[in-house]
Design an enzyme around this catalytic site. Structure first.
Site, PDB file in Angstrom:
ATOM      1  N   GLU A 248     -10.804   4.059   6.715  1.00 54.38           N
ATOM      2  CA  GLU A 248      -9.678   4.937   7.079  1.00 54.38           C
ATOM      3  C   GLU A 248     -10.216   6.173   7.790  1.00 54.38           C
ATOM      4  O   GLU A 248      -9.693   6.563   8.833  1.00 54.38           O
ATOM      5  CB  GLU A 248      -8.903   5.341   5.808  1.00 54.38           C
ATOM      6  CG  GLU A 248      -7.734   6.298   6.072  1.00 54.38           C
ATOM      7  CD  GLU A 248      -7.075   6.818   4.792  1.00 54.38           C
ATOM      8  OE1 GLU A 248      -7.713   6.753   3.712  1.00 54.38           O
ATOM      9  OE2 GLU A 248      -5.933   7.305   4.877  1.00 54.38           O
TER      10      GLU A 248
ATOM     11  N   ARG B 273       3.140  16.751 -15.217  1.00 53.23           N
ATOM     12  CA  ARG B 273       2.450  17.273 -16.403  1.00 53.23           C
ATOM     13  C   ARG B 273       2.810  16.574 -17.700  1.00 53.23           C
ATOM     14  O   ARG B 273       2.128  16.753 -18.695  1.00 53.23           O
ATOM     15  CB  ARG B 273       2.754  18.766 -16.532  1.00 53.23           C
ATOM     16  CG  ARG B 273       2.286  19.501 -15.297  1.00 53.23           C
ATOM     17  CD  ARG B 273       2.346  20.998 -15.436  1.00 53.23           C
ATOM     18  NE  ARG B 273       1.983  21.609 -14.154  1.00 53.23           N
ATOM     19  CZ  ARG B 273       2.007  22.892 -13.932  1.00 53.23           C
ATOM     20  NH1 ARG B 273       2.362  23.727 -14.881  1.00 53.23           N
ATOM     21  NH2 ARG B 273       1.661  23.363 -12.740  1.00 53.23           N
TER      22      ARG B 273
ATOM     23  N   ASP C  81      -6.360   3.112  -9.017  1.00 57.40           N
ATOM     24  CA  ASP C  81      -7.470   3.430  -8.112  1.00 57.40           C
ATOM     25  C   ASP C  81      -8.369   4.555  -8.624  1.00 57.40           C
ATOM     26  O   ASP C  81      -7.923   5.483  -9.306  1.00 57.40           O
ATOM     27  CB  ASP C  81      -6.979   3.715  -6.672  1.00 57.40           C
ATOM     28  CG  ASP C  81      -6.392   5.093  -6.473  1.00 57.40           C
ATOM     29  OD1 ASP C  81      -5.853   5.661  -7.437  1.00 57.40           O
ATOM     30  OD2 ASP C  81      -6.489   5.613  -5.340  1.00 57.40           O
TER      31      ASP C  81
ATOM     32  N   HIS D 242       1.332   4.941  -2.457  1.00 51.85           N
ATOM     33  CA  HIS D 242       0.802   5.718  -3.586  1.00 51.85           C
ATOM     34  C   HIS D 242       1.935   6.301  -4.417  1.00 51.85           C
ATOM     35  O   HIS D 242       2.944   6.765  -3.877  1.00 51.85           O
ATOM     36  CB  HIS D 242      -0.110   6.837  -3.085  1.00 51.85           C
ATOM     37  CG  HIS D 242      -1.353   6.329  -2.425  1.00 51.85           C
ATOM     38  ND1 HIS D 242      -2.569   6.259  -3.072  1.00 51.85           N
ATOM     39  CD2 HIS D 242      -1.565   5.837  -1.185  1.00 51.85           C
ATOM     40  CE1 HIS D 242      -3.479   5.760  -2.241  1.00 51.85           C
ATOM     41  NE2 HIS D 242      -2.891   5.494  -1.083  1.00 51.85           N
TER      42      HIS D 242
ATOM     43  N   HIS E  84       0.851  -1.199   0.000  1.00 49.03           N
ATOM     44  CA  HIS E  84       0.000   0.000   0.000  1.00 49.03           C
ATOM     45  C   HIS E  84       0.883   1.243   0.000  1.00 49.03           C
ATOM     46  O   HIS E  84       1.290   1.740   1.054  1.00 49.03           O
ATOM     47  CB  HIS E  84      -0.926  -0.011   1.222  1.00 49.03           C
ATOM     48  CG  HIS E  84      -1.967   1.070   1.191  1.00 49.03           C
ATOM     49  ND1 HIS E  84      -3.317   0.818   1.298  1.00 49.03           N
ATOM     50  CD2 HIS E  84      -1.863   2.403   1.044  1.00 49.03           C
ATOM     51  CE1 HIS E  84      -3.988   1.951   1.218  1.00 49.03           C
ATOM     52  NE2 HIS E  84      -3.120   2.937   1.080  1.00 49.03           N
TER      53      HIS E  84
ATOM     54  N   GLY F 233      -9.040   8.366  -1.822  1.00 49.57           N
ATOM     55  CA  GLY F 233      -9.588   9.692  -1.530  1.00 49.57           C
ATOM     56  C   GLY F 233     -10.468   9.663  -0.299  1.00 49.57           C
ATOM     57  O   GLY F 233     -10.518   8.670   0.437  1.00 49.57           O
TER      58      GLY F 233
ATOM     59  N   HIS G  90      -9.612   1.276  -0.496  1.00 50.95           N
ATOM     60  CA  HIS G  90      -9.451   1.879   0.825  1.00 50.95           C
ATOM     61  C   HIS G  90     -10.828   1.813   1.503  1.00 50.95           C
ATOM     62  O   HIS G  90     -11.853   2.073   0.851  1.00 50.95           O
ATOM     63  CB  HIS G  90      -9.102   3.363   0.735  1.00 50.95           C
ATOM     64  CG  HIS G  90      -7.706   3.676   0.313  1.00 50.95           C
ATOM     65  ND1 HIS G  90      -7.198   3.359  -0.906  1.00 50.95           N
ATOM     66  CD2 HIS G  90      -6.713   4.340   0.973  1.00 50.95           C
ATOM     67  CE1 HIS G  90      -5.948   3.793  -0.981  1.00 50.95           C
ATOM     68  NE2 HIS G  90      -5.626   4.391   0.140  1.00 50.95           N
TER      69      HIS G  90
ATOM     70  N   ASP H  63       2.063   4.082   2.693  1.00 50.90           N
ATOM     71  CA  ASP H  63       1.040   4.977   2.136  1.00 50.90           C
ATOM     72  C   ASP H  63       1.624   6.098   1.268  1.00 50.90           C
ATOM     73  O   ASP H  63       1.662   5.961   0.049  1.00 50.90           O
ATOM     74  CB  ASP H  63       0.158   5.532   3.271  1.00 50.90           C
ATOM     75  CG  ASP H  63      -1.273   5.784   2.841  1.00 50.90           C
ATOM     76  OD1 ASP H  63      -1.661   5.307   1.762  1.00 50.90           O
ATOM     77  OD2 ASP H  63      -2.018   6.447   3.588  1.00 50.90           O
TER      78      ASP H  63
END
Ligand SMILES: Nc1ncnc2c1ncn2[C@@H]1O[C@H](CCC(=O)c2cccc(C(=O)O)c2)[C@@H](O)[C@H]1O
Ligand SMILES: [Zn+2]
EC number: 3.5.4.40
Length: 356
Positions: free
Chosen positions: A216, A85, A152, A32, A30, A186, A213, A294
């Site tokens: 949380e 970008r 996700d 990101h 887990h 999110g 998720h 995380d």
């Protein structure tokens, strides 16, 4: 709350245990993609894009990455997403994240990527997939760290983001080779899980694993929703499961792992203090606990520190820490041979350490 001045290393774990953990082969389940950007990469990207509010000075980032609550964390997170970008930004970020994982002896990582956030900001979808795959292959060849992807849905961005994420994850012409799972991230408040069922159904039908998720920032009912409506095979965080003994028993019985990220929960203020973290209740109930980082630089931590924190909260010695590392291997989406290889490396490291 933990501040960045004392994070990155739990001062209450012994020097010896830190050294054991630093050399321990690990799997991270887990973590990101954008949330793993190192201060150096964030400041480099911020300098490239001076219209951004993200500080260019790595020192100033510690303050910028101090959050008042979960909503504030998401605001800051999105300001970093805005810095990415071009496909080259994506490739560089992914490759550098793999380098940081390899330095911590992470042999295998499932990296959560939010492709919707990039495609809606104008990055071409084919170029995006090529960038992550190019970095994945380079990282495996150069560092020996195997990366896999979890795509996700950023739930708060609505069903449009769910549709786009499901399309990118299931279209045979786009779907990257490294993709193994489908997630949902999110905020949870005001974003009920059941509405995402059709998108999870499509992803599961396409052979992807379900890892939303849940629990949380909301209660155990969200974890039940993730299990009952989204077919969750593991739960991201699942912190509030501790409030529901029947849920804990269900997770334990079905070997549904929790992806526990202790420092994250403090940094986003989902849990008040580390000593109040429910990790001990999870292990006591027989739940398969995995330790994860995380968004490590944003929370002033790394995976090694999360293991040190867990060792303290669970009162573990080296063998106990090695068992936690094996939990992550077991709960991973590696094949049986891959699991056996890392588990054997964990055993070899532990025996050599204890025989010193
Ligand atoms: N601890 C965490 N718990 C939950 N999620 C976490 C955690 N850490 C990181 N994330 C990530 O936060 C993002 C949230 C992005 C989001 O909500 C959003 C909303 C509206 C528009 C857009 C956009 O892109 O335009 C994005 C997700 O991508 C997720 O992967
Ligand atoms: Zn997360």
């Amino acid at each position: 709350m933990t501040t960045h001045a004392d994070a990155g290393r739990d001062p209450r774990a012994s020097h010896d245990l830190h050294a054991f953990i630093a050399g321990l082969p690990k799997a991270e389940l887990h973590v990101h993609h954008v949330g793993s950007a190192s201060p150096r990469i964030v400041s480099e990207l911020a300098a490239r894009h001076p219209d951004s509010k993200v500080p260019t000075d790595p020192e100033a980032l510690a303050d910028y990455f101090t959050f008042t609550d979960f909503a504030h964390f998401i605001d800051v997170y999105l300001s970093v997403v805005d810095l990415i970008r071009t496909p080259e930004d994506v490739r560089l970020l992914t490759y550098e994240v793999a380098r940081d994982l390899a330095r911590q002896q992470v042999r295998y990582a499932e990296l959560t990527i939010t492709p919707f956030s990039s495609t809606r900001r104008g990055i071409d979808e084919v170029a995006f997939m090529d960038a992550i795959e190019d970095a994945r292959k380079a990282a495996e060849a150069e560092f020996g760290t195997v990366l896999r992807w979890c795509f996700d849905i950023p739930g708060e961005a609505g069903l449009e983001s769910a549709e786009e994420t499901a399309r990118l994850a299931t279209d045979d012409r786009l779907r990257p080779e490294g993709l193994v799972s489908f997630g949902l991230g999110g905020p949870e408040i005001g974003v009920p899980r059941p509405q995402f069922k059709p998108y999870f159904d499509r992803a599961i039908a396409a052979g992807l694993h379900s890892v939303p998720h849940a629990g949380e920032t909301t209660g155990p009912e969200t974890v039940w929703d993730a299990l009952n409506h989204l077919g969750a095979e593991r739960i991201g965080h699942g912190t509030s499961s501790a409030k529901d003994p029947r849920l804990l028993a269900h997770l334990a019985e079905h070997r549904i792992a929790l992806e526990v990220c202790p420092t994250s929960n403090i940094a986003t203020r989902a849990v008040r203090t580390l000593d109040e973290h429910p990790i001990k209740e999870f292990t006591r109930a027989g739940v398969l606990v995995t330790i994860n980082s995380d968004d490590p630089p944003m929370f002033g931590t790394d995976l090694n520190n999360e293991y040190a924190v867990a060792a303290r909260l669970l009162d573990l010695d080296e063998r106990g820490v090695a068992d936690l590392a094996k939990n992550a291997v077991e709960a991973s989406f590696l094949d049986a041979a891959g699991k056996a290889r890392i588990a054997a490396e964990i055993d070899a490291h532990t025996s050599a350490w204890l025989a010193r």
